[in-house]
Scaffold this motif. Structure first.
Motif, mmCIF file in Angstrom:
data_model
loop_
_atom_site.group_PDB
_atom_site.id
_atom_site.type_symbol
_atom_site.label_atom_id
_atom_site.label_comp_id
_atom_site.label_asym_id
_atom_site.label_seq_id
_atom_site.Cartn_x
_atom_site.Cartn_y
_atom_site.Cartn_z
ATOM 1 N N GLU A 1 131.499 -31.134 64.816
ATOM 2 C CA GLU A 1 130.779 -32.066 63.926
ATOM 3 C C GLU A 1 130.006 -33.093 64.752
ATOM 4 O O GLU A 1 128.880 -33.460 64.405
ATOM 5 C CB GLU A 1 131.790 -32.760 62.989
ATOM 6 C CG GLU A 1 131.169 -33.519 61.839
ATOM 7 C CD GLU A 1 130.278 -32.644 60.955
ATOM 8 O OE1 GLU A 1 129.186 -33.131 60.586
ATOM 9 O OE2 GLU A 1 130.665 -31.499 60.660
ATOM 10 N N ASN A 2 130.596 -33.528 65.836
ATOM 11 C CA ASN A 2 129.908 -34.481 66.733
ATOM 12 C C ASN A 2 128.656 -33.827 67.333
ATOM 13 O O ASN A 2 127.594 -34.467 67.425
ATOM 14 C CB ASN A 2 130.857 -34.913 67.855
ATOM 15 C CG ASN A 2 130.192 -35.850 68.842
ATOM 16 O OD1 ASN A 2 129.677 -36.902 68.465
ATOM 17 N ND2 ASN A 2 130.182 -35.480 70.107
ATOM 18 N N HIS B 1 126.860 -31.375 65.955
ATOM 19 C CA HIS B 1 125.869 -31.309 64.866
ATOM 20 C C HIS B 1 125.196 -32.661 64.653
ATOM 21 O O HIS B 1 123.973 -32.748 64.491
ATOM 22 C CB HIS B 1 126.548 -30.871 63.558
ATOM 23 C CG HIS B 1 126.972 -29.428 63.539
ATOM 24 N ND1 HIS B 1 126.131 -28.403 63.887
ATOM 25 C CD2 HIS B 1 128.156 -28.846 63.199
ATOM 26 C CE1 HIS B 1 126.765 -27.248 63.769
ATOM 27 N NE2 HIS B 1 128.002 -27.494 63.360
ATOM 28 N N ARG B 2 126.008 -33.717 64.647
ATOM 29 C CA ARG B 2 125.475 -35.061 64.380
ATOM 30 C C ARG B 2 124.461 -35.472 65.444
ATOM 31 O O ARG B 2 123.380 -35.988 65.123
ATOM 32 C CB ARG B 2 126.641 -36.061 64.333
ATOM 33 C CG ARG B 2 126.230 -37.504 64.044
ATOM 34 C CD ARG B 2 127.458 -38.413 64.004
ATOM 35 N NE ARG B 2 128.249 -38.321 65.236
ATOM 36 C CZ ARG B 2 127.913 -38.941 66.382
ATOM 37 N NH1 ARG B 2 126.796 -39.670 66.452
ATOM 38 N NH2 ARG B 2 128.683 -38.828 67.448
ATOM 39 N N LEU B 3 124.784 -35.226 66.705
ATOM 40 C CA LEU B 3 123.872 -35.597 67.788
ATOM 41 C C LEU B 3 122.562 -34.812 67.699
ATOM 42 O O LEU B 3 121.474 -35.363 67.920
ATOM 43 C CB LEU B 3 124.540 -35.333 69.151
ATOM 44 C CG LEU B 3 125.695 -36.269 69.534
ATOM 45 C CD1 LEU B 3 126.421 -35.747 70.765
ATOM 46 C CD2 LEU B 3 125.190 -37.687 69.788
ATOM 47 N N GLU C 1 121.238 -33.421 64.938
ATOM 48 C CA GLU C 1 120.481 -33.842 63.747
ATOM 49 C C GLU C 1 119.836 -35.204 63.962
ATOM 50 O O GLU C 1 118.690 -35.418 63.549
ATOM 51 C CB GLU C 1 121.414 -33.853 62.527
ATOM 52 C CG GLU C 1 121.776 -32.442 62.063
ATOM 53 C CD GLU C 1 122.939 -32.420 61.094
ATOM 54 O OE1 GLU C 1 123.272 -33.498 60.537
ATOM 55 O OE2 GLU C 1 123.531 -31.346 60.903
ATOM 56 N N ASN C 2 120.549 -36.104 64.625
ATOM 57 C CA ASN C 2 119.973 -37.441 64.897
ATOM 58 C C ASN C 2 118.756 -37.325 65.805
ATOM 59 O O ASN C 2 117.753 -38.017 65.617
ATOM 60 C CB ASN C 2 121.019 -38.355 65.538
ATOM 61 C CG ASN C 2 122.076 -38.799 64.548
ATOM 62 O OD1 ASN C 2 121.896 -38.667 63.336
ATOM 63 N ND2 ASN C 2 123.195 -39.311 65.041
ATOM 64 N N LYS D 1 115.862 -35.818 63.713
ATOM 65 C CA LYS D 1 115.345 -36.847 62.784
ATOM 66 C C LYS D 1 114.510 -37.882 63.519
ATOM 67 O O LYS D 1 113.476 -38.340 63.017
ATOM 68 C CB LYS D 1 116.522 -37.542 62.084
ATOM 69 C CG LYS D 1 117.165 -36.752 60.964
ATOM 70 C CD LYS D 1 118.317 -37.563 60.375
ATOM 71 C CE LYS D 1 119.141 -36.771 59.416
ATOM 72 N NZ LYS D 1 120.336 -37.524 58.984
ATOM 73 N N ARG E 1 121.807 -25.783 60.115
ATOM 74 C CA ARG E 1 122.022 -27.119 59.522
ATOM 75 C C ARG E 1 120.800 -27.994 59.707
ATOM 76 O O ARG E 1 120.431 -28.763 58.820
ATOM 77 C CB ARG E 1 123.255 -27.776 60.149
ATOM 78 C CG ARG E 1 124.541 -27.316 59.476
ATOM 79 C CD ARG E 1 125.766 -28.072 59.885
ATOM 80 N NE ARG E 1 125.696 -29.506 59.866
ATOM 81 C CZ ARG E 1 126.766 -30.297 59.912
ATOM 82 N NH1 ARG E 1 127.977 -29.756 59.959
ATOM 83 N NH2 ARG E 1 126.652 -31.607 59.917
#
Length: 929
Positions: free
Chosen positions: A374-375, A377-379, A381-382, A385, A416
């Motif tokens: 999850e970490n 994915h978050r990095l 996606e950030n 964006k 994702r």
């Protein structure tokens, strides 16, 4: 009671040691140490453990155990001798000689100790002579290399070559290191001359190889930043040499010293983890540095791929991966989001984005839990964006390019990212852009997005018309070919299922024809032609396309030439197309009952294309072989690039296995270098890939002369892959082929037999001797028969308390003639080499006489000969056994056999009767016969 247990365990260990089971002996001695043993018993157990470690070639543990024994009993001469053996193997001759001198002082008349002391003294003298003669040479070489008057001369070139050669020997590397060599090599690097820089880097490789303290000292003198920066130079040869040096430094820091001259290894106390992080941190910084060459960036990515992820999931520590994700994920994504043409801020090559994708995939696969993923994915996606929002069109292009990179690597993260607000819509919109660069980025993203059925169905509904429009109307071949690949990918969504046609009849053939046309157009740049191969990789799921493709000699030639080009990212597509053409993917015939049930329930039933039947596949394989597929694949295997992933290796292994399926094709595969190419595939890659390659090696070893197929030292590398096929998770066919191949190898030389023993194959081969399947049982017995020529295997049969001999005797009386031949051959060999076994044959079964008589009366001359040799060995071994044999029907049978025409059987029978006469058990007839 405890003392008795210690004594019993020690005896058990001694018996296991005699039988060659050193691991088992080690376990017994360890258990004994766990009990309340006396100091004297502890000394004996520790020295016995040292003996086990010596046999297992773990010399550091052998030294440790012998030292513990000496601490308990300073006069333990056996422990001193064993420690000297370990120290000699570790290269610490000065310490080894002290132990041997102590042994000689304790037992002055022991010839073994005296001989060992003379040998080691000779080694020390030789090393001293070598080191002293090397001193002057090193100094002279550096003088020539650093002399400005010698610029570009042949003398200078020879000096640089000699320096590199000297550094390859550990003693030479140590001498260069101690002669202020690193500082002098730094001066060579400072000259900026490519030839001198190459010589310096290659010499540094020798200095740092498998030596932690020298590596740390070298990094301290040169500076980690300086070494890493050499990756980024424009000269490709220098960049590659720097890449090799950094790989060697990383291995030395991570693994430490494994062999050779140790020098003052313990003198420098370092924290390898800190040094590793400094090294990796500098590599991550290099990724986004402006001015670094594209080749250098690729080399940095290659090093990170090799260094960071765990080698095995069994290793619980993935902290290095987590640290790299936190510190450098954005930098890797920045390379993945860069474009080659037109050049952006970062210089990249055609392979850079694929290398970044592979690194991201490796990092993602190395994560252990949902929180870590999850970490990640978050990095990602950030980062996407941050570019997608607030940077205008250029930012959106960068974000979409990064999504493409993720889709080619960790596709879960890519999927994702595609679902982020506005991303997919922007991709569709940019496909209609009038700017070629924008269209290229968008169309590639659309192609990669069609990877999964869910995504493909969405694009089939929304993007097919767009791709068709681009293909028909665009004036740019670069756009048309990418649009075509998108259509190919969507058209192959049904895979090999003939009933799941995505497009109208004939559409896939038209697409494939256009792909072949572009593939053969050598006027187009290689990067664009690569997309034609991508299209064929998808379309060759269709058997009609496969048939047309293998008939097109020009297309096959272009494909193989492209696979040998600098465009490394084409490898996976080439391998995929070949797997499809040879049908070497996994396919299981559906159960007829399940098919009927599915039809009744109105469920979809996959159908095989009529042209995917075995006869068609065999014909396609013949055409590929004639076109030179093996030499192309051999070049692919040699590729030093991260693009040759484990998955790509598996595809190549599958193709090789399909190519060697027919016996008559194996000579062609060997002649074109297939045997050599299969070895690295069998030793590295996915488990499935290694197994497929090992099975192909087995097939080649069975039907060809292994010494010609694998010349020189290569033949010894074949053993490990073959032994891996004996594991229970392999199929019965793989087990059988491995046993047959090992039988061939075991019959060649003692060194090969020793290699098979070292790979711990004997217990597995013995296991298959008990198999119910007659072919497996027979192959295992034949293999054991050839291995019986080795002393260690003979010891196993001679050891008490096992049924090995009994099994061979019983198998010699089986109905299966081939099994009887193998067992009787093993029995004949063992009884001739170990006469003590002859007296045990009557003890293992009451049917022994019947079995021997059946062998002598067999219609097969081979069985008769084996039986006659066993009887002869038994007669020669003991008068008592000879008496028993002569009192039975064996005498009459031997008399008849001895009267036959001259043959090995008659000679053996005559020798038996002659020995019986000599014993006085029988008398010759009146005519003296």
């Amino acid at each position: 009671m405890t003392a008795s247990s210690v004594e019993q365990l020690r005896k058990d260990g001694n018996e296991l040691f005699k039988c060659g089971d050193y691991e088992g002996a080690l376990t017994a001695y360890t258990q004994a140490l766990g009990l309340s043993a006396t100091p004297q018993d502890q000394a004996i157990l520790h020295r016995n453990r040292a003996a086990c470690h010596l046999k297992l070639e773990d010399y550091e543990k052998a030294e440790t155990e012998a030292t513990k024994a000496i601490e308990k009993d300073g006069g333990d001469v056996k422990a001193l001798y064993r420690r000297s053996q370990a120290l000699e193997k570790l290269g610490r001759l000065d310490q080894a000689v002290l132990d041997l001198q102590r042994c000689v002082s304790l037992e002055p008349k022991n010839k073994v100790f005296q001989e060992a002391l003379r040998n080691i003294a000779g080694q020390i003298q030789e090393k001293v002579r070598y080191m002293s003669s090397t001193d002057a040479k090193v100094e002279q070489m550096f003088q020539i290399l650093l002399d400005p008057q010698e610029k570009g001369t042949e003398k200078k070139q020879k000096a640089s070559q000699n320096l590199v050669v000297l550094a390859r020997e550990d003693a030479g590397a140590e001498k260069i290191f101690r002669s202020n060599g690193v500082q002098l090599l730094q001066r060579l690097l400072d000259t900026g001359e490519p030839d001198l820089m190459l010589a310096a880097l290659r010499t540094l490789v020798g200095i740092c190889s498998e030596h932690q303290s020298r590596t740390v000292a070298t990094l301290s003198v040169l500076g980690t930043r300086r070494v890493v920066s050499m990756l980024g130079v424009e000269n490709q040869a220098v960049s590659l040499a720097a890449c090799h040096l950094l790989q060697v430094m990383f291995d030395a820091l991570k693994e430490g010293v494994k062999k050779g001259f140790r020098g003052k290894e313990g003198a420098i106390i370092v924290d390898p983890a800190r040094e590793l992080k400094v090294l990796i941190s500098n590599l991550l910084e290099l990724l986004t540095e402006v001015g670094v060459s594209g080749q250098g960036r690729d080399n940095a990515l290659t090093l990170l791929i090799k260094m960071v992820p765990r080698k095995s999931p069994k290793d619980p520590n993935n902290s290095l991966t987590l640290w790299v994700i936190d510190q450098g994920l954005k930098k890797i994504l920045e390379v993945g989001g860069s474009v080659q043409d037109p050049p952006g801020e970062l210089t990249v090559t055609a392979n850079s984005r694929m290398s970044a994708s592979i690194l991201l995939s490796k990092l993602f696969d190395d994560l252990k839990c949902d929180a870590e993923r999850e970490n990640f994915h978050r990095l990602c996606e950030n980062y996407i964006k941050s570019w997608f929002e607030g940077h205008g069109l250029a930012g959106k292009l960068r974000a979409i390019q990064t999504v493409s990179c993720l889709l080619q690597g960790p596709c879960d993260a890519g999927n994702r990212a595609l679902e982020l607000n506005g991303v997919m819509e922007s991709v569709i919109a940019l496909c209609a852009s009038e700017q070629e660069e924008e269209q290229l980025v968008a169309v590639e993203a659309l192609i990669h997005a069609a990877g999964k059925a869910k995504r493909a169905s969405f694009i089939t509904a929304n993007g097919v018309s767009l791709l068709k429009d681009l293909y028909k109307r665009s004036e740019k071949d670069s756009i048309r070919i990418r649009a075509l690949v998108g259509l190919c990918k969507l058209g192959s969504a049904g895979g090999t299922d003939f009933s799941m046609k995505q497009f109208a009849e004939g559409s896939t053939l038209k697409l494939a024809k256009q792909c072949r046309k572009w593939l053969c157009n050598d006027q187009m740049d290689v990067g664009t032609r690569r997309w034609a191969v991508e299209g064929l990789a998808y379309l060759t799921f269709d058997a009609d396309v496969k048939e047309e493709f293998v008939e097109d000699a020009a297309a096959l030639k272009a494909l193989f030439q492209l696979s040998k080009s600098e465009e490394r990212s084409v490898l996976f597509a080439v391998a995929s197309a070949l797997v499809n053409c040879t049908n070497s993917y996994d396919y299981e015939e559906p159960d007829p009952k399940m098919v009927e049930l599915a039809k009744y329930a109105k469920q979809h039933v996959p159908e095989q294309h009529p042209k995917d039947k075995p006869s068609f596949v065999r014909a396609r394989v013949k055409k590929l072989l004639a076109a030179g597929v093996v030499s192309a694949m051999t070049c692919m295997v040699k590729t030093e690039s991260p693009v040759l992933t484990s998955s790509c290796r598996e595809l190549l292994s599958r193709v090789f296995l399909a190519l060697v399926e027919e016996v008559e094709d194996r000579g062609t595969v060997v002649a074109q270098g297939g045997g050599k190419a299969l070895l690295p595939l069998a030793l590295e890659g996915t488990d499935v890939g290694q197994t497929k390659a090992a099975q192909a090696l087995a097939k080649l070893t069975i039907t060809s002369n292994p010494e010609m197929t694998f010349p020189g030292e290569r033949i010894y590398e074949v053993v490990r892959p073959l032994v891996s096929l004996l594991h229970l998770n392999c199929s019965g066919l793989q087990n059988f082929e491995a046993l047959m191949a090992l039988t061939n190898l075991a019959g060649i030389s003692e060194r090969l037999r020793q290699k098979i023993l070292k790979e711990k194959a004997v217990p597995m081969i013995e296991g298959y001797m008990f198999e119910e399947h007659e072919m497996l049982r027979r192959a295992a017995t034949e293999c054991m028969c050839n291995l019986a020529m080795s002393k260690e295997v003979q010891d196993l049969f001679e050891a008490t308390g096992n049924d090995r001999l009994k099994l061979l005797v019983l198998y010699s009386g089986e109905e299966d003639e081939l099994l009887r031949r193998a067992a009787a051959g093993g029995l004949a060999m063992l009884t001739s080499m170990r006469p003590s076994l002859c007296s045990r044959i009557p003890q293992v079964t009451t049917h022994w006489l019947e079995i021997l008589q059946a062998l002598l009366l067999s219609p097969s001359q081979e069985l008769q000969h084996r039986g006659a040799v066993v009887v002869l060995n038994m007669v020669e071994a003991s008068r008592e056994i000879a008496s028993t044999l002569m009192e039975s029907e064996v005498l009459e049978i031997l008399s008849v056999l001895a009267k036959d025409k001259e043959s090995p059987v008659t000679r053996a029978a005559t020798a038996c009767l002659g020995k019986a006469v000599a014993y006085g058990l029988i008398k010759p007839s009146q005519d003296g016969k």
